[in-house]
Design a protein around this motif. Structure first.
Motif, PDB file in Angstrom:
ATOM      1  N   LEU A  28       0.816  -1.219   0.000  1.00 56.84           N
ATOM      2  CA  LEU A  28       0.000   0.000   0.000  1.00 56.84           C
ATOM      3  C   LEU A  28       0.847   1.265   0.000  1.00 56.84           C
ATOM      4  N   PRO A  29       0.376   2.295  -0.701  1.00 57.51           N
ATOM      5  CA  PRO A  29       1.076   3.581  -0.579  1.00 57.51           C
ATOM      6  C   PRO A  29       0.867   4.163   0.811  1.00 57.51           C
ATOM      7  N   ASP A  30       1.676   5.148   1.171  1.00 59.75           N
ATOM      8  CA  ASP A  30       1.515   5.810   2.479  1.00 59.75           C
ATOM      9  C   ASP A  30       0.119   6.396   2.604  1.00 59.75           C
ATOM     10  N   GLY A  31      -0.436   6.319   3.800  1.00 60.60           N
ATOM     11  CA  GLY A  31      -1.731   6.946   4.049  1.00 60.60           C
ATOM     12  C   GLY A  31      -2.913   6.124   3.562  1.00 60.60           C
ATOM     13  N   VAL A  32      -2.672   4.860   3.227  1.00 60.54           N
ATOM     14  CA  VAL A  32      -3.761   4.007   2.727  1.00 60.54           C
ATOM     15  C   VAL A  32      -3.803   2.720   3.554  1.00 60.54           C
ATOM     16  N   THR A  33      -5.008   2.313   3.964  1.00 62.98           N
ATOM     17  CA  THR A  33      -5.152   1.042   4.678  1.00 62.98           C
ATOM     18  C   THR A  33      -6.038   0.107   3.849  1.00 62.98           C
ATOM     19  N   LEU A  34      -5.878  -1.164   4.065  1.00 68.45           N
ATOM     20  CA  LEU A  34      -6.689  -2.157   3.350  1.00 68.45           C
ATOM     21  C   LEU A  34      -7.207  -3.194   4.340  1.00 68.45           C
ATOM     22  N   GLU A  35      -8.511  -3.107   4.616  1.00 69.99           N
ATOM     23  CA  GLU A  35      -9.154  -4.109   5.480  1.00 69.99           C
ATOM     24  C   GLU A  35      -9.684  -5.229   4.588  1.00 69.99           C
ATOM     25  N   ILE A  36      -9.625  -6.458   5.082  1.00 71.82           N
ATOM     26  CA  ILE A  36     -10.113  -7.582   4.274  1.00 71.82           C
ATOM     27  C   ILE A  36     -11.408  -8.128   4.878  1.00 71.82           C
TER      28      ILE A  36
END
Ligand SMILES: Cc1cc2nc3c(=O)[nH]c(=O)nc-3n(C[C@H](O)[C@H](O)[C@H](O)COP(=O)(O)O)c2cc1C
Length: 192
Positions: A28-36
């Motif tokens: 992920l780029p900075d400042g981005v989150t990914l919930e699954i």
């Protein structure tokens, strides 16, 4: 902070598509989150069940995750050149009742997929277009991610082995996040 939600369209414990989303969390780029999110607990759609008991808890929970995110990535296996039944079933539930299909309406969606075949879910991804169009989703077509030979693509830690796959996924995530950051229409929508 840009919040992505990745929904895996496979219930399998060792799903390649769930593995793909997990690999994405490291790219992920900075400042981005990914919930699954997964589809566990979502029953088969049954209009009688809906009438009698309303929207099942697992569907409401998924809907809330969609509403709380800035953008949604569908990690979809391809079954018989189309969308797996469990995944279509879950999205059908999420679109109920129709007035509440706003969970998807005008929300940004992207589609990715992994398959052991040499074509990496290209037909399955295409099959999503009509569904997302019907629900009024804002489909992001600025990038494409197809992981072919996916059963050979992850190491023991779940990392994508191939540098090209890593770069393509990182570029995809970067592009989608950039799109979301400029998505004023979405940003102004009320959040729960
Ligand atoms: C009923 C069924 C149909 C399938 N059809 C296709 C297909 O059309 N194209 C393809 O690339 N893989 C197909 N596959 C293989 C899936 O890509 C493979 O099982 C994959 O691992 C499923 O995703 P998952 O690992 O996330 O569960 C099919 C698998 C099943 C069970």
């Amino acid at each position: 902070m840009t919040k992505l939600l990745g929904i895996s369209g496979s219930l399998r414990q060792h799903s390649l598509n769930t593995a793909l989303l997990k690999a994405g969390q490291a790219l992920l780029p900075d400042g981005v989150t990914l919930e699954i999110a997964t589809l566990h607990g979502i029953p088969l759609y049954d209009g009688d069940l809906e009438e009698k008991s309303g929207i099942p808890e697992a569907v409401t929970a998924l809907k809330q995750k969609i509403l709380a995110s800035d953008g949604i990535i569908l990690a979809s296996p391809e079954y018989n050149a189309g969308i797996p039944g469990v995944f279509k079933n879950a999205i059908d539930w999420v679109s109920r009742p129709p007035a509440e299909s706003a969970a998807i309406f005008q929300r940004p969606f992207a589609v990715i997929g992994a398959s052991p075949s040499g074509f990496g879910t290209i037909l399955g991804q295409h099959a999503w277009l009509g569904v997302l169009r019907q629900l009024g989703a804002d489909y992001w077509s600025g990038g494409r991610l197809l992981i072919s030979r996916a059963h050979e693509s992850f190491d023991d830690q779940g990392k994508l082995i191939n540098q090209r796959n890593q770069d393509e996924f990182a570029k995809f995530l970067q592009g989608f996040a950039k799109f979301l950051q400029g998505f004023a229409k979405f940003a102004s929508r009320p959040k729960p």
